[in-house]
Design a protein around this motif. Structure first.
Motif, PDB file in Angstrom:
ATOM      1  N   ILE A 227     -12.868  81.490 -17.293  1.00  0.00           N
ATOM      2  CA  ILE A 227     -12.211  80.565 -18.308  1.00  0.00           C
ATOM      3  C   ILE A 227     -11.396  79.662 -17.792  1.00  0.00           C
ATOM      4  O   ILE A 227     -11.626  78.327 -17.934  1.00  0.00           O
ATOM      5  N   GLY A 228     -10.273  80.018 -17.373  1.00  0.00           N
ATOM      6  CA  GLY A 228      -9.120  79.195 -16.693  1.00  0.00           C
ATOM      7  C   GLY A 228      -9.641  78.425 -15.635  1.00  0.00           C
ATOM      8  O   GLY A 228      -9.206  77.092 -15.515  1.00  0.00           O
TER       9      GLY A 228
ATOM     10  N   GLY B  88      -5.309  86.630 -18.107  1.00  0.00           N
ATOM     11  CA  GLY B  88      -6.237  85.936 -17.053  1.00  0.00           C
ATOM     12  C   GLY B  88      -6.331  84.596 -17.137  1.00  0.00           C
ATOM     13  O   GLY B  88      -5.931  83.778 -16.221  1.00  0.00           O
ATOM     14  N   PHE B  89      -6.617  83.751 -18.530  1.00  0.00           N
ATOM     15  CA  PHE B  89      -6.533  82.680 -18.696  1.00  0.00           C
ATOM     16  C   PHE B  89      -5.240  81.978 -18.418  1.00  0.00           C
ATOM     17  O   PHE B  89      -5.090  80.951 -17.554  1.00  0.00           O
TER      18      PHE B  89
ATOM     19  N   VAL C 227      -9.371  90.668 -17.483  1.00  0.00           N
ATOM     20  CA  VAL C 227      -8.870  89.526 -16.997  1.00  0.00           C
ATOM     21  C   VAL C 227      -9.528  88.817 -16.140  1.00  0.00           C
ATOM     22  O   VAL C 227      -9.454  87.542 -15.880  1.00  0.00           O
ATOM     23  N   ALA C 228     -10.539  89.331 -15.518  1.00  0.00           N
ATOM     24  CA  ALA C 228     -11.491  88.508 -14.801  1.00  0.00           C
ATOM     25  C   ALA C 228     -12.212  87.547 -15.476  1.00  0.00           C
ATOM     26  O   ALA C 228     -12.383  86.404 -15.140  1.00  0.00           O
TER      27      ALA C 228
ATOM     28  N   PHE D  65      -0.297  95.066 -10.717  1.00  0.00           N
ATOM     29  CA  PHE D  65      -1.546  94.035 -11.548  1.00  0.00           C
ATOM     30  C   PHE D  65      -1.435  92.588 -10.895  1.00  0.00           C
ATOM     31  O   PHE D  65      -2.481  92.054 -10.649  1.00  0.00           O
ATOM     32  N   PHE D  66      -0.092  91.941 -10.731  1.00  0.00           N
ATOM     33  CA  PHE D  66      -0.234  90.800 -10.323  1.00  0.00           C
ATOM     34  C   PHE D  66      -0.439  90.409  -8.732  1.00  0.00           C
ATOM     35  O   PHE D  66      -0.972  89.232  -8.583  1.00  0.00           O
ATOM     36  N   LEU D  67      -0.261  91.348  -8.039  1.00  0.00           N
ATOM     37  CA  LEU D  67      -0.576  91.188  -6.663  1.00  0.00           C
ATOM     38  C   LEU D  67      -2.115  91.038  -6.640  1.00  0.00           C
ATOM     39  O   LEU D  67      -2.762  90.150  -5.941  1.00  0.00           O
ATOM     40  N   ILE D  68      -2.740  92.051  -7.278  1.00  0.00           N
ATOM     41  CA  ILE D  68      -4.165  92.063  -7.342  1.00  0.00           C
ATOM     42  C   ILE D  68      -4.851  90.732  -7.966  1.00  0.00           C
ATOM     43  O   ILE D  68      -5.795  89.996  -7.091  1.00  0.00           O
ATOM     44  N   VAL D  69      -4.130  90.254  -9.062  1.00  0.00           N
ATOM     45  CA  VAL D  69      -4.893  89.214 -10.015  1.00  0.00           C
ATOM     46  C   VAL D  69      -4.485  87.753  -9.078  1.00  0.00           C
ATOM     47  O   VAL D  69      -5.397  87.089  -8.966  1.00  0.00           O
ATOM     48  N   ASN D  70      -3.245  87.662  -8.556  1.00  0.00           N
ATOM     49  CA  ASN D  70      -3.023  86.479  -7.846  1.00  0.00           C
ATOM     50  C   ASN D  70      -3.761  86.323  -6.640  1.00  0.00           C
ATOM     51  O   ASN D  70      -4.149  85.261  -6.299  1.00  0.00           O
ATOM     52  N   VAL D  71      -3.926  87.455  -5.874  1.00  0.00           N
ATOM     53  CA  VAL D  71      -4.652  87.332  -4.562  1.00  0.00           C
ATOM     54  C   VAL D  71      -6.292  86.799  -4.872  1.00  0.00           C
ATOM     55  O   VAL D  71      -6.871  86.198  -4.246  1.00  0.00           O
TER      56      VAL D  71
END
Length: 259
Positions: A92-93, A155-156, A86-87, A189-195
């Protein structure tokens, strides 16, 4: 980026944004991926690039509420398996957003919405009955490749359009998660990724003081949506609601592509 458009929102447009914010909360505690409708609404009313930064704090608020509701059902081995890929997708995004102008981002969001709708329909055709609430970690080469592929795409899409929900939904369902395990794992998952996306969005100018002021108003609608989702998760007619979500997502994606 010119953010003055934010201060010329009509009453009807604000009402649509408020309803989309409520749906953010609902999707986090009931039907993951339903906030693709919110994404379409935000991108249609606001500048496409600005919409991703304005929506992000609302998604984080919904993630916090989802974690508080389903924290005991998260499956951490699955999360650790996904995060490295995801990182890569987030980086890339970010590079894509540095290059793309508002028109390209708007078109990309519409295309991503339609792609994710197709992915969701494909997944439902292949969906089989789930396994345990917390499946065992997949250690085969095929399982690792699958996690990496979904992780990079997730992630992208979440960086470019906050649209990682359908990707992760397909992965978690294909891994055999049932409802509570699915909701608990996706919440963390989304809490960690969005932060983790906040510094990237701020560096790109997608989050600033003016956007946060709008968020401070709209976040008031996220909590009622989350409470509604918590109440409805065991009562909702899932099949009918999913069809409505898919139809609305297609309409939103087409509107962005032709708008």
């Amino acid at each position: 980026m010119n953010m003055m458009t934010l201060w010329h929102i009509s009453g009807w447009e604000f009402a649509a944004l408020a309803l989309a914010a409520l749906l953010v909360g609902f999707s986090k505690t009931a039907v993951s991926g339903a906030n693709t409708i919110s994404l379409a609404v935000f991108a249609a009313i606001l500048p496409a690039r600005a919409s991703t930064g304005i929506l992000l704090p609302l998604l984080i608020a919904g993630d916090v509420l989802a974690v508080l509701t389903y924290r005991r059902h998260a499956h951490w081995p699955t999360l650790w398996r996904l995060f490295p890929a995801v990182a890569v997708g987030v980086v890339i995004g970010t590079l894509f957003l540095m290059w793309a102008d508002d028109g390209i981002v708007r078109t990309s969001i519409g295309a991503i919405l339609l792609l994710m709708t197709g992915v969701t329909l494909w997944r439902r055709r292949r969906e089989s009955e789930g396994a345990d609430d917390a499946p065992d970690a997949v250690t085969t080469s095929a399982g690792r490749l699958k996690a990496r592929s979904y992780g990079v795409l997730g992630g992208f899409t979440t960086m470019v359009a906050n649209a990682g929900g359908p990707v992760m939904s397909m992965y978690l369902l294909s891994a055999g998660f049932r409802k509570l395990g699915f909701l608990g794992t996706s919440a963390f998952f989304f809490l960690i990724v969005n932060v983790s996306k906040v510094p990237f969005s701020a560096a790109l100018g997608l989050i600033d003081t003016r956007s946060l002021l709008l968020d401070a108003t709209l976040v008031l609608f996220v909590a009622p949506g989350a409470l509604l989702g918590r109440w409805a998760v065991h009562r909702i007619n899932q099949r009918l609601f999913d069809r409505l979500v898919i139809a609305a997502t297609v309409v939103g994606g087409l509107q962005l592509l032709v708008g």
